[in-house]
Design an enzyme around this catalytic site. Sequence first.
Site, PDB file in Angstrom:
ATOM      1  N   LYS A  55      28.092  26.877  79.109  1.00  0.00           N
ATOM      2  CA  LYS A  55      27.340  26.874  80.367  1.00  0.00           C
ATOM      3  C   LYS A  55      25.941  26.265  80.285  1.00  0.00           C
ATOM      4  O   LYS A  55      25.100  26.488  81.159  1.00  0.00           O
ATOM      5  CB  LYS A  55      27.242  28.289  80.989  1.00  0.00           C
ATOM      6  CG  LYS A  55      28.526  29.057  81.064  1.00  0.00           C
ATOM      7  CD  LYS A  55      29.729  28.255  81.468  1.00  0.00           C
ATOM      8  CE  LYS A  55      29.752  27.813  82.915  1.00  0.00           C
ATOM      9  NZ  LYS A  55      30.986  26.965  83.149  1.00  0.00           N
ATOM     10  N   HIS A 116      31.674  23.819  71.644  1.00  0.00           N
ATOM     11  CA  HIS A 116      30.715  24.917  71.809  1.00  0.00           C
ATOM     12  C   HIS A 116      30.540  25.659  70.476  1.00  0.00           C
ATOM     13  O   HIS A 116      29.968  26.746  70.444  1.00  0.00           O
ATOM     14  CB  HIS A 116      31.222  25.916  72.856  1.00  0.00           C
ATOM     15  CG  HIS A 116      31.307  25.367  74.244  1.00  0.00           C
ATOM     16  ND1 HIS A 116      30.275  24.688  74.851  1.00  0.00           N
ATOM     17  CD2 HIS A 116      32.296  25.430  75.173  1.00  0.00           C
ATOM     18  CE1 HIS A 116      30.636  24.349  76.077  1.00  0.00           C
ATOM     19  NE2 HIS A 116      31.855  24.787  76.290  1.00  0.00           N
ATOM     20  N   SER A 146      25.413  32.010  84.570  1.00  0.00           N
ATOM     21  CA  SER A 146      26.455  31.000  84.764  1.00  0.00           C
ATOM     22  C   SER A 146      27.753  31.440  84.075  1.00  0.00           C
ATOM     23  O   SER A 146      28.851  31.281  84.625  1.00  0.00           O
ATOM     24  CB  SER A 146      25.972  29.660  84.206  1.00  0.00           C
ATOM     25  OG  SER A 146      26.945  28.673  84.365  1.00  0.00           O
TER      26      SER A 146
HETATM   27  S1  PPS Z   1      31.330  24.917  80.195  1.00  0.00           S
HETATM   28  O1  PPS Z   1      32.323  25.711  80.952  1.00  0.00           O
HETATM   29  O2  PPS Z   1      30.764  25.702  79.080  1.00  0.00           O
HETATM   30  O3  PPS Z   1      31.856  23.644  79.742  1.00  0.00           O
HETATM   31  O4  PPS Z   1      30.128  24.679  81.219  1.00  0.00           O
HETATM   32  P1  PPS Z   1      28.967  23.592  81.097  1.00  0.00           P
HETATM   33  O5  PPS Z   1      29.445  22.305  81.641  1.00  0.00           O
HETATM   34  O6  PPS Z   1      28.396  23.582  79.725  1.00  0.00           O
HETATM   35  O7  PPS Z   1      27.858  24.199  82.063  1.00  0.00           O
HETATM   36  C1  PPS Z   1      28.114  24.416  83.432  1.00  0.00           C
HETATM   37  C2  PPS Z   1      26.773  24.603  84.124  1.00  0.00           C
HETATM   38  O8  PPS Z   1      26.122  23.311  84.202  1.00  0.00           O
HETATM   39  C3  PPS Z   1      25.875  23.020  85.572  1.00  0.00           C
HETATM   40  N1  PPS Z   1      25.918  21.573  85.800  1.00  0.00           N
HETATM   41  C4  PPS Z   1      24.871  20.874  86.250  1.00  0.00           C
HETATM   42  N2  PPS Z   1      23.612  21.249  86.552  1.00  0.00           N
HETATM   43  C5  PPS Z   1      22.787  20.300  87.044  1.00  0.00           C
HETATM   44  N3  PPS Z   1      23.151  19.014  87.259  1.00  0.00           N
HETATM   45  C6  PPS Z   1      24.410  18.595  86.971  1.00  0.00           C
HETATM   46  N4  PPS Z   1      24.757  17.324  87.192  1.00  0.00           N
HETATM   47  C7  PPS Z   1      25.329  19.550  86.426  1.00  0.00           C
HETATM   48  N5  PPS Z   1      26.624  19.493  86.042  1.00  0.00           N
HETATM   49  C8  PPS Z   1      26.964  20.733  85.661  1.00  0.00           C
HETATM   50  C9  PPS Z   1      26.982  23.759  86.305  1.00  0.00           C
HETATM   51  O9  PPS Z   1      26.716  23.846  87.672  1.00  0.00           O
HETATM   52  C10 PPS Z   1      26.937  25.085  85.565  1.00  0.00           C
HETATM   53  O10 PPS Z   1      25.762  25.830  85.852  1.00  0.00           O
HETATM   54  P2  PPS Z   1      25.647  26.912  87.035  1.00  0.00           P
HETATM   55  O11 PPS Z   1      24.301  27.565  86.812  1.00  0.00           O
HETATM   56  O12 PPS Z   1      26.776  27.879  86.903  1.00  0.00           O
HETATM   57  O13 PPS Z   1      25.673  26.136  88.312  1.00  0.00           O
END
Ligand code: PPS
Length: 303
Positions: A55, A116, A146
């Site tokens: 996340k 991860h 998240s």
């Molecule tokens: S996972 O399931 O571990 O692979 O998730 P991961 O991709 O690492 O993290 C997901 C969170 O990143 C946010 N996210 C973004 N934030 C800002 N800008 C962009 N472009 C973006 N893309 C993904 C996503 O919304 C998740 O955070 P939260 O706080 O839940 O919205």
Amino acid sequence: MELDYHPELRGVTVRRPQLKLLEDIPLPDFFAGNWEVVKNFQAKPDDLLIVTYPKAGSTWMQEIVDLISQNGDVEMCKRAAVYYRVPILEFFMENILPTGTDLLEKMASPRMMKTHLPIQRIPKSFWEQDCKTIVVARNAKDSLVSYFHFYHTCHLMPEPGTWEEFCQIFMEGKVCWGSWYDHVKGWWEAKDKHRILFLFYEDIKENPRREILKVAEFMGKVLEEDVIEKIIQLSSFNIMKDNPMVNYDTLPESVMNQKISRFMRKGEVGDWKNHFTVSQNEDFDEHYARQMGHSSLKFRNVL
Ligand code: PPS
């Protein structure tokens, strides 16, 4: 409307996993079936590895590196779901979804992948081959929030329990991929010993151009100004949230129930303030200070 991207998953019921310790890392129990293959994975010198605690923006970085390597070509970056273009190394759910290591075996170089895993569980061939690694770290409280929502949405995670229970297991490191604290400290301490670019989610939010240029430079790519602009746009939250090749709409509801919470949920810094009570925050800060007090790794103040 649900996409039919995985016809093989029609009618398949997915059971939520239990946590299983693989070596010392708690992971979904079904990952155990491929653990030896992951450990012995053969990296190649031009592999690019993205690492985050869950996340912390790994999907965001997957899209950024693919956009950079494709020179901002939007159609090319829609050629497949993000987990095919930049596979997840340790992912394994036999007969249900494609295995990370199988996808990587078939992929032409230069390969890009994400994990991860904590530093001590990275297959040793990555260090032998001196591969480039991009680490993205996100502040603990927003990661926790998240993750809590993701546990609800994603049936490949164990049951989340209540918010209070989830806060507790997060602090104890009894969630998939283990302790946030150990993960970020481990990678931080390694950053000067290997070819590691260490970035922060909060910095990418603050100034995507600056951070995207760091990534491009690290990848050895020189980008034209219009391509940089395109990449900033295409990797923005608002565009990514509606792009089915990155927003996980490719997975059926039985795996990822986005009616509960979207994978691309909020994408903000400081959302934890909408979840923590005052006393939870005090307890968390006290625990945080004990875990992180001696580390030189400092996250920006997200109050
Ligand atoms: S996972 O399931 O571990 O692979 O998730 P991961 O991709 O690492 O993290 C997901 C969170 O990143 C946010 N996210 C973004 N934030 C800002 N800008 C962009 N472009 C973006 N893309 C993904 C996503 O919304 C998740 O955070 P939260 O706080 O839940 O919205």
